[in-house]
Design an enzyme around this catalytic site. Structure first.
Site, PDB file in Angstrom:
ATOM      1  N   SER A  50      -5.200   7.217  12.606  1.00 15.38           N
ATOM      2  CA  SER A  50      -6.661   7.520  11.649  1.00 15.38           C
ATOM      3  C   SER A  50      -7.897   6.683  12.135  1.00 15.38           C
ATOM      4  O   SER A  50      -7.570   5.733  12.871  1.00 15.38           O
ATOM      5  CB  SER A  50      -6.226   7.381  10.376  1.00 15.38           C
ATOM      6  OG  SER A  50      -7.373   7.497   9.448  1.00 15.38           O
ATOM      7  N   TYR A  85     -10.189  -7.756  -0.809  1.00 18.30           N
ATOM      8  CA  TYR A  85     -10.221  -7.253   0.473  1.00 18.30           C
ATOM      9  C   TYR A  85     -10.747  -8.409   1.705  1.00 18.30           C
ATOM     10  O   TYR A  85     -10.438  -8.383   2.828  1.00 18.30           O
ATOM     11  CB  TYR A  85     -11.139  -5.942   0.417  1.00 18.30           C
ATOM     12  CG  TYR A  85     -11.370  -5.313   1.957  1.00 18.30           C
ATOM     13  CD1 TYR A  85     -10.387  -4.761   2.605  1.00 18.30           C
ATOM     14  CD2 TYR A  85     -12.552  -5.318   2.316  1.00 18.30           C
ATOM     15  CE1 TYR A  85     -10.563  -4.082   3.949  1.00 18.30           C
ATOM     16  CE2 TYR A  85     -12.784  -5.108   3.805  1.00 18.30           C
ATOM     17  CZ  TYR A  85     -11.807  -4.175   4.506  1.00 18.30           C
ATOM     18  OH  TYR A  85     -12.090  -3.646   5.744  1.00 18.30           O
ATOM     19  N   GLY A 133      -8.384   3.375  14.679  1.00 14.96           N
ATOM     20  CA  GLY A 133      -7.080   3.344  15.390  1.00 14.96           C
ATOM     21  C   GLY A 133      -7.005   4.521  16.519  1.00 14.96           C
ATOM     22  O   GLY A 133      -6.755   4.405  17.682  1.00 14.96           O
ATOM     23  N   SER A 150     -13.718  -7.728   9.359  1.00 18.59           N
ATOM     24  CA  SER A 150     -14.801  -6.889   8.951  1.00 18.59           C
ATOM     25  C   SER A 150     -15.801  -8.003   8.308  1.00 18.59           C
ATOM     26  O   SER A 150     -15.491  -9.187   7.933  1.00 18.59           O
ATOM     27  CB  SER A 150     -14.367  -6.112   7.317  1.00 18.59           C
ATOM     28  OG  SER A 150     -15.424  -5.884   6.488  1.00 18.59           O
ATOM     29  N   GLY A 207      -1.741   1.081  13.016  1.00 23.55           N
ATOM     30  CA  GLY A 207      -2.597   2.129  12.138  1.00 23.55           C
ATOM     31  C   GLY A 207      -3.434   3.128  13.179  1.00 23.55           C
ATOM     32  O   GLY A 207      -4.575   3.547  13.130  1.00 23.55           O
ATOM     33  N   ALA A 208      -2.639   3.713  14.368  1.00 19.91           N
ATOM     34  CA  ALA A 208      -3.520   4.378  15.227  1.00 19.91           C
ATOM     35  C   ALA A 208      -3.695   5.921  14.726  1.00 19.91           C
ATOM     36  O   ALA A 208      -4.140   6.741  15.745  1.00 19.91           O
ATOM     37  CB  ALA A 208      -2.676   4.201  16.585  1.00 19.91           C
TER      38      ALA A 208
HETATM   39  N1  LIG Z   1     -14.313   1.870   8.474  1.00 20.35           N
HETATM   40  C1  LIG Z   1     -15.167   0.880   8.162  1.00 20.35           C
HETATM   41  O1  LIG Z   1     -16.390   1.102   7.906  1.00 20.35           O
HETATM   42  C2  LIG Z   1     -14.560  -0.492   8.464  1.00 20.35           C
HETATM   43  C3  LIG Z   1     -15.235  -1.606   8.453  1.00 20.35           C
HETATM   44  C4  LIG Z   1     -14.971  -2.811   8.710  1.00 20.35           C
HETATM   45  C5  LIG Z   1     -13.439  -3.021   8.723  1.00 20.35           C
HETATM   46  N2  LIG Z   1     -12.794  -1.995   9.012  1.00 20.35           N
HETATM   47  C6  LIG Z   1     -11.253  -2.251   9.524  1.00 20.35           C
HETATM   48  O2  LIG Z   1     -10.817  -1.263  10.388  1.00 20.35           O
HETATM   49  C7  LIG Z   1      -9.571  -1.169  10.326  1.00 20.35           C
HETATM   50  C8  LIG Z   1      -9.140   0.411  10.594  1.00 20.35           C
HETATM   51  O3  LIG Z   1      -9.693   1.256   9.408  1.00 20.35           O
HETATM   52  P1  LIG Z   1     -10.336   2.552   9.410  1.00 20.35           P
HETATM   53  O4  LIG Z   1     -11.635   2.301   9.014  1.00 20.35           O
HETATM   54  O5  LIG Z   1     -10.119   3.070  10.792  1.00 20.35           O
HETATM   55  O6  LIG Z   1      -9.526   3.190   8.308  1.00 20.35           O
HETATM   56  P2  LIG Z   1      -8.387   4.707   8.177  1.00 20.35           P
HETATM   57  O7  LIG Z   1      -8.892   5.591   8.814  1.00 20.35           O
HETATM   58  O8  LIG Z   1      -7.669   4.516   6.830  1.00 20.35           O
HETATM   59  O9  LIG Z   1      -7.120   3.910   9.112  1.00 20.35           O
HETATM   60  C9  LIG Z   1      -6.532   2.738   8.548  1.00 20.35           C
HETATM   61  C10 LIG Z   1      -5.222   2.933   9.207  1.00 20.35           C
HETATM   62  O10 LIG Z   1      -4.223   1.832   8.802  1.00 20.35           O
HETATM   63  C11 LIG Z   1      -2.830   2.335   8.278  1.00 20.35           C
HETATM   64  N3  LIG Z   1      -2.337   1.771   7.278  1.00 20.35           N
HETATM   65  C12 LIG Z   1      -2.618   1.485   6.150  1.00 20.35           C
HETATM   66  N4  LIG Z   1      -1.703   0.693   5.394  1.00 20.35           N
HETATM   67  C13 LIG Z   1      -0.482   0.626   6.284  1.00 20.35           C
HETATM   68  C14 LIG Z   1       0.769   0.158   6.502  1.00 20.35           C
HETATM   69  N5  LIG Z   1       1.186  -0.271   5.144  1.00 20.35           N
HETATM   70  N6  LIG Z   1       1.270   0.152   7.538  1.00 20.35           N
HETATM   71  C15 LIG Z   1       0.996   0.580   8.446  1.00 20.35           C
HETATM   72  N7  LIG Z   1      -0.288   1.299   8.710  1.00 20.35           N
HETATM   73  C16 LIG Z   1      -1.053   1.150   7.463  1.00 20.35           C
HETATM   74  C17 LIG Z   1      -3.515   3.767   7.983  1.00 20.35           C
HETATM   75  O11 LIG Z   1      -2.105   4.390   8.046  1.00 20.35           O
HETATM   76  P3  LIG Z   1      -2.182   5.977   7.226  1.00 20.35           P
HETATM   77  O12 LIG Z   1      -3.027   7.087   7.619  1.00 20.35           O
HETATM   78  O13 LIG Z   1      -0.505   6.322   6.989  1.00 20.35           O
HETATM   79  O14 LIG Z   1      -2.710   5.505   5.686  1.00 20.35           O
HETATM   80  C18 LIG Z   1      -4.406   4.247   8.881  1.00 20.35           C
HETATM   81  O15 LIG Z   1      -3.543   4.645  10.110  1.00 20.35           O
HETATM   82  C19 LIG Z   1      -9.022  -1.731   9.143  1.00 20.35           C
HETATM   83  O16 LIG Z   1      -8.730  -2.954   9.295  1.00 20.35           O
HETATM   84  C20 LIG Z   1     -10.301  -1.853   8.269  1.00 20.35           C
HETATM   85  O17 LIG Z   1     -10.258  -3.006   7.481  1.00 20.35           O
HETATM   86  C21 LIG Z   1     -13.134  -0.704   8.786  1.00 20.35           C
END
Ligand SMILES: NC(=O)c1ccc[n+]([C@@H]2O[C@H](COP(=O)([O-])OP(=O)(O)OC[C@H]3O[C@@H](n4cnc5c(N)ncnc54)[C@H](OP(=O)(O)O)[C@@H]3O)[C@@H](O)[C@H]2O)c1
EC number: 1.1.1.300
Length: 327
Positions: free
Chosen positions: A44, A208, A47, A183, A41-42
């Site tokens: 966005s 989740y 990542g 998380s 997931g790099a």
């Molecule tokens: N943001 C927060 O506040 C927060 C808090 C706690 C934990 N986290 C964790 O941090 C991690 C990164 O999330 P983020 O906040 O950076 O969100 P994000 O911007 O939505 O990034 C998520 C990434 O995961 C990819 N992804 C989703 N489904 C996938 C699949 N089936 N196969 C491969 N890749 C997939 C997305 O790809 P697409 O772009 O193609 O959809 C995107 O690249 C997640 O594990 C999330 O649970 C985030």
């Protein structure tokens, strides 16, 4: 009403937390030279920010992404940003920056995970760091290609298979590291072995949290299994970060401006949020440290339910069957 909704969103995300943390940008530019890092997931959010910094530190970064076009676009932007930084002055490390590679990986498809790993094993002689970062948050009830509830399937099972199939490569590249992005919301989940697939009832927040609790139990059980191998595995909470993660949450139009204001004021930027992933992937301080939970680049305590060894072992055994590692 607007304030209540914003507060509810904050509470659902686990509290605003602190935006202040150690920013490690400007660290030793050669730190990751010669190292290969895979980030799921790099393209966005966290990542992407993690990839940018590890690239700057000299790593060969493989972006494992489900949509090649989106990933190629993110990769071009990252290369452009790096070039601009180099042109704009003496940014340390830019001249020794690493290489960026895009590979297709859909964690909602075990077939895709297997094909990706086969390609990795054929084409990559080493893997120094695996960052299990990709995630999906509070989506409506959906199933993966293999019939698993989407959040459990992507956040836990897809990464479980990926890690297991790449363990041989990580072991032969040791000392190597696995970093798992979980998380704080794990606190609201539990592992119900009678309904792991949420067939009987589905609550998107709870599912989740369950998947993020599974990330922690997996990390701890894997650390136990990897003792003596020089492959370490740690898990983290990034804080609350302004990314695309909330794409499935509906925020009423009238509330959006307030939500944007709150997120601007209290949420971390992706660069801030990525610091703990970068720290666990690259810092000499964590050499040999395994099975721990981190937030803001510091070890944090876990609730007893995340440290239950018998649940972790049972989850491991069931996950092996679910992903077809054991028939
Ligand atoms: N943001 C927060 O506040 C927060 C808090 C706690 C934990 N986290 C964790 O941090 C991690 C990164 O999330 P983020 O906040 O950076 O969100 P994000 O911007 O939505 O990034 C998520 C990434 O995961 C990819 N992804 C989703 N489904 C996938 C699949 N089936 N196969 C491969 N890749 C997939 C997305 O790809 P697409 O772009 O193609 O959809 C995107 O690249 C997640 O594990 C999330 O649970 C985030």
């Amino acid at each position: 009403m607007a304030v209540a909704t914003a507060a509810a969103v904050l509470a659902a995300l686990g509290g605003a937390g602190t935006r202040v943390q150690r920013l490690r940008r400007g660290g030793d530019p050669g730190l990751m030279h010669g190292k290969t890092v895979l980030i799921t997931g790099a393209n966005s959010g966290l990542g992407r920010a993690t990839a940018a910094e590890l690239l700057r530190l000299g790593a060969r970064v493989i972006m494992g992404c489900r949509d090649r076009a989106r990933a190629e676009e993110a990769a071009s932007q990252l290369r452009r940003e790096l070039r601009q930084a180099a042109e704009c002055g003496p940014e340390p490390g830019v001249s020794g920056a690493g290489e960026l590679i895009v590979r297709e990986l859909d964690l909602a498809s075990l077939r895709s995970v297997r094909a990706f790993c086969q390609e990795m094993l054929q084409e990559e002689p080493r893997l120094d760091v695996l960052i299990n970062n990709a995630g999906i948050f509070q989506c409506p009830y959906m199933k993966t290609e293999d019939g698993f509830e989407m959040q459990f399937g992507v956040n836990h099972l897809g990464h479980f298979l990926l890690t297991n199939l790449l363990l041989g490569l990580l072991k032969s590249s040791a000392p190597s590291r696995i970093v798992v992005v979980s998380s704080k919301l794990y606190k609201y989940g539990d592992i119900n072995f009678d309904d792991l697939n949420s067939e009987q009832s589905y609550n998107k927040s709870f599912c989740y949290s369950r998947s993020k609790l599974a990330n922690i139990l997996f990390t701890r059980e894997l650390a136990r299994r990897l003792e003596g191998t020089n492959v370490t595995v740690n898990v983290l909470h990034p804080g609350i970060v302004r990314t695309n993660l909330g794409r499935h949450i509906h925020i009423p139009l009238l509330v959006k401006p307030l939500f944007n204001l709150v997120s601007w004021a209290f949420f971390k930027t992706p660069v801030e949020g990525a610091q703990t992933s970068i720290y666990l992937a690259s810092s000499p301080e964590v050499e040999g440290v395994s099975g721990r939970y981190f937030g803001d680049c510091k070890e944090e305590e876990l609730l007893p339910k995340a440290m239950d060894e018998s649940v972790a072992r049972k989850l491991w055994d069931i996950s092996e069957v679910m992903v077809g590692l054991l028939k």
